[in-house]
Design a protein around this motif. Structure first.
Motif, PDB file in Angstrom:
ATOM      1  N   GLY A  29       0.477  -0.992  -0.014  1.00  0.00           N
ATOM      2  CA  GLY A  29      -0.032  -0.731   0.127  1.00  0.00           C
ATOM      3  C   GLY A  29       0.788   1.586  -0.325  1.00  0.00           C
ATOM      4  N   PHE A  30       1.926   0.731  -0.543  1.00  0.00           N
ATOM      5  CA  PHE A  30       2.977   2.616   0.342  1.00  0.00           C
ATOM      6  C   PHE A  30       3.821   2.649  -1.440  1.00  0.00           C
ATOM      7  CE2 PHE A  30       6.380   4.721   0.919  1.00  0.00           C
ATOM      8  CZ  PHE A  30       6.133   6.073   0.842  1.00  0.00           C
ATOM      9  N   ASP A  31       3.681   3.498  -2.327  1.00  0.00           N
ATOM     10  CA  ASP A  31       4.353   3.469  -3.671  1.00  0.00           C
ATOM     11  C   ASP A  31       5.667   4.650  -3.747  1.00  0.00           C
ATOM     12  OD1 ASP A  31       5.098   3.086  -6.140  1.00  0.00           O
ATOM     13  OD2 ASP A  31       3.076   4.330  -6.534  1.00  0.00           O
ATOM     14  N   ARG A  32       6.290   4.119  -3.470  1.00  0.00           N
ATOM     15  CA  ARG A  32       8.000   5.002  -3.026  1.00  0.00           C
ATOM     16  C   ARG A  32       7.862   6.177  -4.343  1.00  0.00           C
ATOM     17  NH1 ARG A  32      10.482   4.448   1.405  1.00  0.00           N
ATOM     18  NH2 ARG A  32      10.598   2.583   2.518  1.00  0.00           N
ATOM     19  N   SER A  33       7.130   5.642  -4.924  1.00  0.00           N
ATOM     20  CA  SER A  33       7.874   6.382  -6.273  1.00  0.00           C
ATOM     21  C   SER A  33       7.018   7.930  -6.292  1.00  0.00           C
ATOM     22  CB  SER A  33       7.117   5.778  -7.869  1.00  0.00           C
ATOM     23  OG  SER A  33       5.814   5.538  -7.335  1.00  0.00           O
ATOM     24  N   ARG A  34       5.974   7.401  -5.445  1.00  0.00           N
ATOM     25  CA  ARG A  34       4.776   8.968  -5.147  1.00  0.00           C
ATOM     26  C   ARG A  34       5.498   9.940  -3.950  1.00  0.00           C
ATOM     27  NH1 ARG A  34      -0.721   8.078  -4.680  1.00  0.00           N
ATOM     28  NH2 ARG A  34      -0.956  10.485  -4.906  1.00  0.00           N
ATOM     29  N   LYS A  35       6.673   9.109  -3.059  1.00  0.00           N
ATOM     30  CA  LYS A  35       7.341  10.132  -2.319  1.00  0.00           C
ATOM     31  C   LYS A  35       6.436  11.178  -1.237  1.00  0.00           C
ATOM     32  CE  LYS A  35      10.702  11.237  -6.009  1.00  0.00           C
ATOM     33  NZ  LYS A  35      11.489  12.311  -6.995  1.00  0.00           N
ATOM     34  N   GLY A  36       5.150  11.105  -1.884  1.00  0.00           N
ATOM     35  CA  GLY A  36       5.121  11.732  -1.106  1.00  0.00           C
ATOM     36  C   GLY A  36       3.733  11.444  -0.379  1.00  0.00           C
ATOM     37  N   GLY A  37       2.873  11.991   0.884  1.00  0.00           N
ATOM     38  CA  GLY A  37       1.218  11.791   1.610  1.00  0.00           C
ATOM     39  C   GLY A  37       0.469  11.986   0.693  1.00  0.00           C
ATOM     40  N   PHE A  38      -0.421  12.561   1.793  1.00  0.00           N
ATOM     41  CA  PHE A  38      -1.412  12.879   0.831  1.00  0.00           C
ATOM     42  C   PHE A  38      -1.737  14.154   1.100  1.00  0.00           C
ATOM     43  CE2 PHE A  38      -2.807  10.744   5.087  1.00  0.00           C
ATOM     44  CZ  PHE A  38      -3.656  11.708   5.539  1.00  0.00           C
ATOM     45  N   VAL A  39      -3.005  14.629   0.589  1.00  0.00           N
ATOM     46  CA  VAL A  39      -3.506  16.295   0.747  1.00  0.00           C
ATOM     47  C   VAL A  39      -4.867  15.973   0.702  1.00  0.00           C
ATOM     48  CG1 VAL A  39      -3.226  19.043  -0.574  1.00  0.00           C
ATOM     49  CG2 VAL A  39      -1.342  17.161  -1.016  1.00  0.00           C
ATOM     50  N   LYS A  40      -4.948  17.270   2.236  1.00  0.00           N
ATOM     51  CA  LYS A  40      -6.322  17.266   2.563  1.00  0.00           C
ATOM     52  C   LYS A  40      -6.804  18.400   2.584  1.00  0.00           C
ATOM     53  CE  LYS A  40      -6.048  16.211   6.614  1.00  0.00           C
ATOM     54  NZ  LYS A  40      -6.616  15.611   8.213  1.00  0.00           N
ATOM     55  N   PRO A  41      -8.316  18.831   1.434  1.00  0.00           N
ATOM     56  CA  PRO A  41      -8.677  20.079   1.068  1.00  0.00           C
ATOM     57  C   PRO A  41      -8.693  20.756   2.284  1.00  0.00           C
ATOM     58  CG  PRO A  41      -9.759  18.546  -0.049  1.00  0.00           C
ATOM     59  CD  PRO A  41      -9.522  17.071   1.613  1.00  0.00           C
ATOM     60  N   CYS A  42      -8.096  22.608   2.346  1.00  0.00           N
ATOM     61  CA  CYS A  42      -8.261  23.506   3.305  1.00  0.00           C
ATOM     62  C   CYS A  42      -6.898  23.218   3.731  1.00  0.00           C
ATOM     63  CB  CYS A  42      -9.456  23.497   4.135  1.00  0.00           C
ATOM     64  SG  CYS A  42     -11.020  23.594   2.878  1.00  0.00           S
ATOM     65  N   SER A  43      -6.235  22.255   4.104  1.00  0.00           N
ATOM     66  CA  SER A  43      -4.648  22.542   4.691  1.00  0.00           C
ATOM     67  C   SER A  43      -3.656  21.975   3.835  1.00  0.00           C
ATOM     68  CB  SER A  43      -5.295  21.115   6.106  1.00  0.00           C
ATOM     69  OG  SER A  43      -4.118  20.961   6.834  1.00  0.00           O
ATOM     70  N   LEU A  44      -2.753  23.112   4.691  1.00  0.00           N
ATOM     71  CA  LEU A  44      -1.228  23.163   3.909  1.00  0.00           C
ATOM     72  C   LEU A  44      -0.589  21.950   5.272  1.00  0.00           C
ATOM     73  CD1 LEU A  44      -0.965  25.471   1.831  1.00  0.00           C
ATOM     74  CD2 LEU A  44      -1.170  23.502   0.900  1.00  0.00           C
ATOM     75  N   ASP A  45      -0.739  22.129   6.165  1.00  0.00           N
ATOM     76  CA  ASP A  45      -0.034  21.168   7.041  1.00  0.00           C
ATOM     77  C   ASP A  45       0.482  20.416   6.400  1.00  0.00           C
ATOM     78  OD1 ASP A  45      -1.787  23.443   8.957  1.00  0.00           O
ATOM     79  OD2 ASP A  45      -2.893  21.349   9.981  1.00  0.00           O
ATOM     80  N   GLY A  46       1.722  20.056   6.756  1.00  0.00           N
ATOM     81  CA  GLY A  46       3.346  18.780   6.708  1.00  0.00           C
ATOM     82  C   GLY A  46       3.027  18.486   4.947  1.00  0.00           C
ATOM     83  N   VAL A  47       1.840  19.127   3.981  1.00  0.00           N
ATOM     84  CA  VAL A  47       2.630  19.557   2.604  1.00  0.00           C
ATOM     85  C   VAL A  47       3.904  19.928   1.602  1.00  0.00           C
ATOM     86  CG1 VAL A  47       1.138  19.549   0.761  1.00  0.00           C
ATOM     87  CG2 VAL A  47      -0.198  19.223   2.702  1.00  0.00           C
ATOM     88  N   ASN A  48       4.264  19.517   1.323  1.00  0.00           N
ATOM     89  CA  ASN A  48       5.114  20.371  -0.309  1.00  0.00           C
ATOM     90  C   ASN A  48       5.152  20.084  -1.178  1.00  0.00           C
ATOM     91  OD1 ASN A  48       7.491  20.951  -1.138  1.00  0.00           O
ATOM     92  ND2 ASN A  48       9.136  19.534  -0.022  1.00  0.00           N
ATOM     93  N   PRO A  49       4.506  21.655  -1.678  1.00  0.00           N
ATOM     94  CA  PRO A  49       3.887  20.950  -2.938  1.00  0.00           C
ATOM     95  C   PRO A  49       4.640  20.587  -4.376  1.00  0.00           C
ATOM     96  CG  PRO A  49       3.727  23.401  -1.974  1.00  0.00           C
ATOM     97  CD  PRO A  49       4.785  21.848  -0.759  1.00  0.00           C
ATOM     98  N   VAL A  50       6.656  20.646  -3.988  1.00  0.00           N
ATOM     99  CA  VAL A  50       7.117  19.256  -4.714  1.00  0.00           C
ATOM    100  C   VAL A  50       6.820  17.712  -5.286  1.00  0.00           C
ATOM    101  CG1 VAL A  50       9.473  18.892  -5.035  1.00  0.00           C
ATOM    102  CG2 VAL A  50       9.061  21.373  -4.001  1.00  0.00           C
ATOM    103  N   TYR A  51       6.184  18.062  -3.901  1.00  0.00           N
ATOM    104  CA  TYR A  51       6.129  16.255  -3.658  1.00  0.00           C
ATOM    105  C   TYR A  51       4.496  16.269  -4.882  1.00  0.00           C
ATOM    106  CZ  TYR A  51      10.093  14.927  -0.919  1.00  0.00           C
ATOM    107  OH  TYR A  51      11.403  15.275  -0.226  1.00  0.00           O
ATOM    108  N   HIS A  52       3.631  17.115  -4.757  1.00  0.00           N
ATOM    109  CA  HIS A  52       2.578  17.271  -5.075  1.00  0.00           C
ATOM    110  C   HIS A  52       2.020  17.635  -6.430  1.00  0.00           C
ATOM    111  CE1 HIS A  52       1.433  14.916  -2.420  1.00  0.00           C
ATOM    112  NE2 HIS A  52       2.149  15.577  -1.261  1.00  0.00           N
TER     113      HIS A  52
END
Length: 86
Positions: A29-52
Motif C-alpha cells: 500500500g505504499f508506493d515509494r515513487s509517489r514520494k509524498g503522503g496525501f493532501v487534505k482540502p483546506c489544509s497545508l499542514d505538512g504538505v510540500n508542493p514539490v511532491y504534489h
C-alpha cells in the motif's frame, strides 16, 4: 540425530517464510515513487508542493478542489473561508 536435523531444517524454513512475507508486506500500500503522503482540502499542514505536482502544477485545480491559492510571494496559502468537503 536425524530428528534434530529435521527440526532445525523446519525452523530455518519457518524463519525464511516469515522473513519473506514480512518483507513483502512491509511495502504494501505504499508506493515509494509517489514520494509524498496525501493532501487534505483546506489544509497545508505538512504538505510540500514539490511532491504534489499534479495539484500544485495547476493553480486553478488547486483552488477548485483543495482551496489553495498562490500568493504574490510565490508561496501557497489556504483560501480564506475555505469550505471544501473531504
Amino acid at each position: 540425530m536425524i530428528g534434530k536435523k529435521a527440526l532445525v531444517a523446519a525452523a530455518i524454513g519457518a524463519v525464511a517464510v516469515l522473513v519473506t512475507t514480512s518483507t513483502a508486506w512491509s511495502g504494501w500500500g505504499f508506493d515509494r515513487s509517489r514520494k509524498g503522503g496525501f493532501v487534505k482540502p483546506c489544509s497545508l499542514d505538512g504538505v510540500n508542493p514539490v511532491y504534489h505536482p499534479d495539484i500544485f502544477g495547476n493553480p486553478a485545480f488547486a483552488r477548485a478542489y483543495y482551496g489553495f491559492v498562490r500568493g504574490r510571494d510565490g508561496n501557497w496559502y489556504v483560501e480564506p473561508g475555505c469550505n471544501i468537503p473531504l
